[in-house]
Design an enzyme around this catalytic site. Sequence first.
Site, mmCIF file in Angstrom:
data_model
loop_
_atom_site.group_PDB
_atom_site.id
_atom_site.type_symbol
_atom_site.label_atom_id
_atom_site.label_comp_id
_atom_site.label_asym_id
_atom_site.label_seq_id
_atom_site.Cartn_x
_atom_site.Cartn_y
_atom_site.Cartn_z
ATOM 1 C CE LYS A 13 -2.387 -1.011 3.774
ATOM 2 N NZ LYS A 13 -1.764 -2.283 4.176
ATOM 3 N NE ARG A 85 -4.294 -1.351 9.679
ATOM 4 C CZ ARG A 85 -3.137 -0.818 9.256
ATOM 5 N NH1 ARG A 85 -3.106 0.411 8.767
ATOM 6 N NH2 ARG A 85 -2.046 -1.507 9.320
ATOM 7 N NE ARG A 124 7.819 -2.494 6.146
ATOM 8 C CZ ARG A 124 6.518 -2.263 6.184
ATOM 9 N NH1 ARG A 124 5.898 -1.809 5.117
ATOM 10 N NH2 ARG A 124 5.824 -2.501 7.276
ATOM 11 N NE ARG A 157 6.481 -0.179 10.348
ATOM 12 C CZ ARG A 157 5.351 -0.074 9.640
ATOM 13 N NH1 ARG A 157 5.338 0.556 8.474
ATOM 14 N NH2 ARG A 157 4.232 -0.585 10.093
ATOM 15 N NE ARG A 168 2.156 -4.768 11.253
ATOM 16 C CZ ARG A 168 3.120 -4.433 10.391
ATOM 17 N NH1 ARG A 168 4.341 -4.924 10.536
ATOM 18 N NH2 ARG A 168 2.873 -3.605 9.401
HETATM 19 P P1 AMP Z 1 0.783 0.674 9.085
HETATM 20 O O1 AMP Z 1 2.024 1.460 8.856
HETATM 21 O O2 AMP Z 1 -0.349 1.094 8.199
HETATM 22 O O3 AMP Z 1 1.027 -0.817 9.031
HETATM 23 O O4 AMP Z 1 0.284 1.000 10.586
HETATM 24 C C1 AMP Z 1 1.123 0.786 11.681
HETATM 25 C C2 AMP Z 1 0.291 0.667 12.942
HETATM 26 O O5 AMP Z 1 -0.451 1.878 13.164
HETATM 27 C C3 AMP Z 1 -0.766 -0.427 12.920
HETATM 28 O O6 AMP Z 1 -0.240 -1.703 13.247
HETATM 29 C C4 AMP Z 1 -1.736 0.096 13.991
HETATM 30 O O7 AMP Z 1 -1.232 -0.097 15.285
HETATM 31 C C5 AMP Z 1 -1.731 1.601 13.709
HETATM 32 N N1 AMP Z 1 -2.771 1.942 12.717
HETATM 33 C C6 AMP Z 1 -2.576 2.467 11.477
HETATM 34 N N2 AMP Z 1 -3.739 2.659 10.859
HETATM 35 C C7 AMP Z 1 -4.703 2.245 11.711
HETATM 36 C C8 AMP Z 1 -6.124 2.181 11.630
HETATM 37 N N3 AMP Z 1 -6.807 2.574 10.539
HETATM 38 N N4 AMP Z 1 -6.796 1.706 12.714
HETATM 39 C C9 AMP Z 1 -6.142 1.321 13.826
HETATM 40 N N5 AMP Z 1 -4.815 1.338 13.951
HETATM 41 C C10 AMP Z 1 -4.088 1.805 12.906
#
Ligand code: AMP
Length: 210
Positions: A13, A85, A124, A157, A168
């Site tokens: 994404k 999400r 990554r 990360r 996740r």
């Molecule tokens: P990402 O970089 O999109 O994988 O997001 C990293 C982390 O941020 C996720 O594992 C969640 O803890 C939090 N996060 C990001 N977007 C959301 C969302 N829409 N709803 C809830 N938590 C989120």
Amino acid sequence: MIWLLFGAPGSGKGTQSKLITSSFGFNHLSTGDMFRKHLKEETELGKKAKSYMDKGSLVPDDLVIEMVNSELKTGETVILDGFPRTLEQGKALTALVEKKGIKTGGVIYLDVPEADLTSRLSGRRVCKSCGAVSHVEFSPTKAEGVCDVCGSEVEQRKDDQLDVIKHRLSVYNDQTKPLMSYYEEKGLLKRVEGTGDSKKVFDKVKEILQ
Ligand code: AMP
């Protein structure tokens, strides 16, 4: 107008968002990036989100929805990456865009088999300074551990460690995947095969956006 990029962690994404942004000039709104910024700046929201993010769990819906509500502006074309999400976030977004008079172009679902997601995520690396993304196997930096773009150190990360990745992916399957039928029923879901070269994936994404 908004376009949603939907898919599991590691489905590409972020990469596709960057390609879309540079080709089409759309704004990019990534809730993950926004939370990481809050974390870095140690804001109140960052402090609240930290424990969820470290574990690879979702930040509570009300906090996420409020953050998106304050960022989403009428009159712009925006790529939403990593939001919604949960079904609750999806329904809140529908209400939000209706209220603000924003159209939804579609939901682009990047379909990647689960076996590929783990290797994409665990390898990554992200530059500590400019955020450029590399991969130890698929797109390594020229010098090990050093960012090709700005020469700073790259890091993994915290939530890209194997035990957190597992969690996740199960959170995605349990809480996020049900959104697919929500958007399918609205006729908005567009599936794209997300494996292989990111430029080739982008060619398919472009066809949808054009
Ligand atoms: P990402 O970089 O999109 O994988 O997001 C990293 C982390 O941020 C996720 O594992 C969640 O803890 C939090 N996060 C990001 N977007 C959301 C969302 N829409 N709803 C809830 N938590 C989120």
